[in-house]
Design a protein around this motif. Sequence first.
Motif, PDB file in Angstrom:
ATOM      1  N   LEU A 115       0.832  -1.072  -0.184  1.00  0.00           N
ATOM      2  CA  LEU A 115      -0.151  -0.040   0.165  1.00  0.00           C
ATOM      3  C   LEU A 115       1.079   0.753  -0.393  1.00  0.00           C
ATOM      4  O   LEU A 115       1.884   1.390   0.496  1.00  0.00           O
ATOM      5  N   SER A 116       0.210   2.722  -0.757  1.00  0.00           N
ATOM      6  CA  SER A 116       1.012   3.064  -0.824  1.00  0.00           C
ATOM      7  C   SER A 116       1.293   4.487   0.080  1.00  0.00           C
ATOM      8  O   SER A 116       1.938   5.123   0.351  1.00  0.00           O
ATOM      9  N   VAL A 117       0.172   3.786   1.064  1.00  0.00           N
ATOM     10  CA  VAL A 117       0.346   5.159   2.307  1.00  0.00           C
ATOM     11  C   VAL A 117       1.006   4.430   3.949  1.00  0.00           C
ATOM     12  O   VAL A 117       0.416   4.300   5.270  1.00  0.00           O
ATOM     13  N   GLY A 118       1.874   2.954   3.203  1.00  0.00           N
ATOM     14  CA  GLY A 118       2.276   1.981   4.545  1.00  0.00           C
ATOM     15  C   GLY A 118       0.875   1.051   5.548  1.00  0.00           C
ATOM     16  O   GLY A 118       0.353   1.102   4.873  1.00  0.00           O
ATOM     17  N   ASP A 119       1.381   0.625   6.064  1.00  0.00           N
ATOM     18  CA  ASP A 119       1.107  -0.556   6.980  1.00  0.00           C
ATOM     19  C   ASP A 119       0.276   0.763   8.116  1.00  0.00           C
ATOM     20  O   ASP A 119      -0.728   0.344   9.257  1.00  0.00           O
ATOM     21  N   ARG A 120       0.921   1.585   8.453  1.00  0.00           N
ATOM     22  CA  ARG A 120       0.485   2.528   9.363  1.00  0.00           C
ATOM     23  C   ARG A 120       1.091   3.809   8.961  1.00  0.00           C
ATOM     24  O   ARG A 120       2.121   4.220   8.210  1.00  0.00           O
ATOM     25  N   HIS A 121       0.026   5.197   9.259  1.00  0.00           N
ATOM     26  CA  HIS A 121       0.355   5.963   8.785  1.00  0.00           C
ATOM     27  C   HIS A 121      -0.692   7.119   9.417  1.00  0.00           C
ATOM     28  O   HIS A 121      -1.952   6.808  10.505  1.00  0.00           O
ATOM     29  N   ASP A 122      -0.523   8.306   9.034  1.00  0.00           N
ATOM     30  CA  ASP A 122      -1.216   9.737   9.145  1.00  0.00           C
ATOM     31  C   ASP A 122      -2.295   9.736   8.706  1.00  0.00           C
ATOM     32  O   ASP A 122      -2.717   9.102   7.733  1.00  0.00           O
ATOM     33  N   GLU A 123      -3.274  10.708   8.697  1.00  0.00           N
ATOM     34  CA  GLU A 123      -5.081  10.663   8.307  1.00  0.00           C
ATOM     35  C   GLU A 123      -4.291  10.889   6.053  1.00  0.00           C
ATOM     36  O   GLU A 123      -3.252  11.674   6.138  1.00  0.00           O
ATOM     37  N   VAL A 124      -4.842   9.968   5.860  1.00  0.00           N
ATOM     38  CA  VAL A 124      -4.216  10.565   4.269  1.00  0.00           C
ATOM     39  C   VAL A 124      -5.104  11.294   3.727  1.00  0.00           C
ATOM     40  O   VAL A 124      -6.232  12.024   3.802  1.00  0.00           O
ATOM     41  N   PRO A 125      -3.833  13.018   3.791  1.00  0.00           N
ATOM     42  CA  PRO A 125      -5.146  13.728   2.801  1.00  0.00           C
ATOM     43  C   PRO A 125      -5.387  13.675   1.086  1.00  0.00           C
ATOM     44  O   PRO A 125      -4.937  12.433   0.931  1.00  0.00           O
ATOM     45  N   ASP A 126      -6.951  14.170   0.578  1.00  0.00           N
ATOM     46  CA  ASP A 126      -7.478  14.325  -0.332  1.00  0.00           C
ATOM     47  C   ASP A 126      -6.192  14.311  -1.736  1.00  0.00           C
ATOM     48  O   ASP A 126      -6.486  13.393  -2.465  1.00  0.00           O
ATOM     49  N   HIS A 127      -4.345  14.660  -1.317  1.00  0.00           N
ATOM     50  CA  HIS A 127      -4.040  14.998  -2.940  1.00  0.00           C
ATOM     51  C   HIS A 127      -3.133  13.552  -2.547  1.00  0.00           C
ATOM     52  O   HIS A 127      -2.660  13.311  -3.960  1.00  0.00           O
ATOM     53  N   VAL A 128      -3.467  12.794  -1.927  1.00  0.00           N
ATOM     54  CA  VAL A 128      -2.641  11.147  -1.750  1.00  0.00           C
ATOM     55  C   VAL A 128      -3.502   9.819  -1.689  1.00  0.00           C
ATOM     56  O   VAL A 128      -4.355  10.026  -1.105  1.00  0.00           O
ATOM     57  N   ASP A 129      -3.075   9.136  -3.027  1.00  0.00           N
ATOM     58  CA  ASP A 129      -4.252   8.025  -3.203  1.00  0.00           C
ATOM     59  C   ASP A 129      -3.272   6.648  -3.024  1.00  0.00           C
ATOM     60  O   ASP A 129      -2.409   6.660  -2.495  1.00  0.00           O
ATOM     61  N   ALA A 130      -4.563   6.953  -1.600  1.00  0.00           N
ATOM     62  CA  ALA A 130      -4.112   5.376  -0.774  1.00  0.00           C
ATOM     63  C   ALA A 130      -4.336   3.551  -1.826  1.00  0.00           C
ATOM     64  O   ALA A 130      -5.371   3.420  -2.009  1.00  0.00           O
ATOM     65  N   THR A 131      -2.857   3.207  -2.742  1.00  0.00           N
ATOM     66  CA  THR A 131      -3.397   2.460  -3.392  1.00  0.00           C
ATOM     67  C   THR A 131      -2.129   1.446  -3.441  1.00  0.00           C
ATOM     68  O   THR A 131      -1.145   1.637  -2.915  1.00  0.00           O
ATOM     69  N   THR A 132      -2.350   0.456  -4.210  1.00  0.00           N
ATOM     70  CA  THR A 132      -1.276  -0.930  -4.219  1.00  0.00           C
ATOM     71  C   THR A 132      -0.815  -0.275  -5.712  1.00  0.00           C
ATOM     72  O   THR A 132       0.060  -1.072  -6.251  1.00  0.00           O
TER      73      THR A 132
END
Length: 138
Positions: A115-132
């Motif tokens: 996952l592009s935002v890792g296993d643990r992360h801060d709140e994901v902002p709108d401009h970041v795509d949480a994806t594989t």
Amino acid sequence: MTSHAPVHRREPIALSAALDSFDAPWSPRIVARVNDYDVRVAKARGEHVWHVHDDTDEFFLVLDGELEIALREPSGERTVTLAKGSVFVVPRGTEHRPAAREGASILVFEPTGTLSVGDRHDEVPDHVDATTGHALQA
């Protein structure tokens, strides 16, 4: 999410054409698979999100522009700056946040399904795509 079917192309891929095929920052496209690893390209603009990959290293190659990677290490916080042509590996378990103030193009090499935002992360902002990773459109 993206299918995990192998991405085997029978022709070379121009990374510049792959990058020209989309505009969204922090939204990686899978250009190839090598064994169980994705080769992804992405446009970096602004800050990503603080995150950590617990079980895998993350390889970065800057294709164009400049990328900063803030790291939270046992010895403290530091930032590495990668110019065009530079590579850096963020070790597994290291909290990090990539950023590109002026914009950059990057290539990332990591296990398929990461996952592009890792296993643990801060709140994901709108401009970041949480994806594989997204399939590259031909």
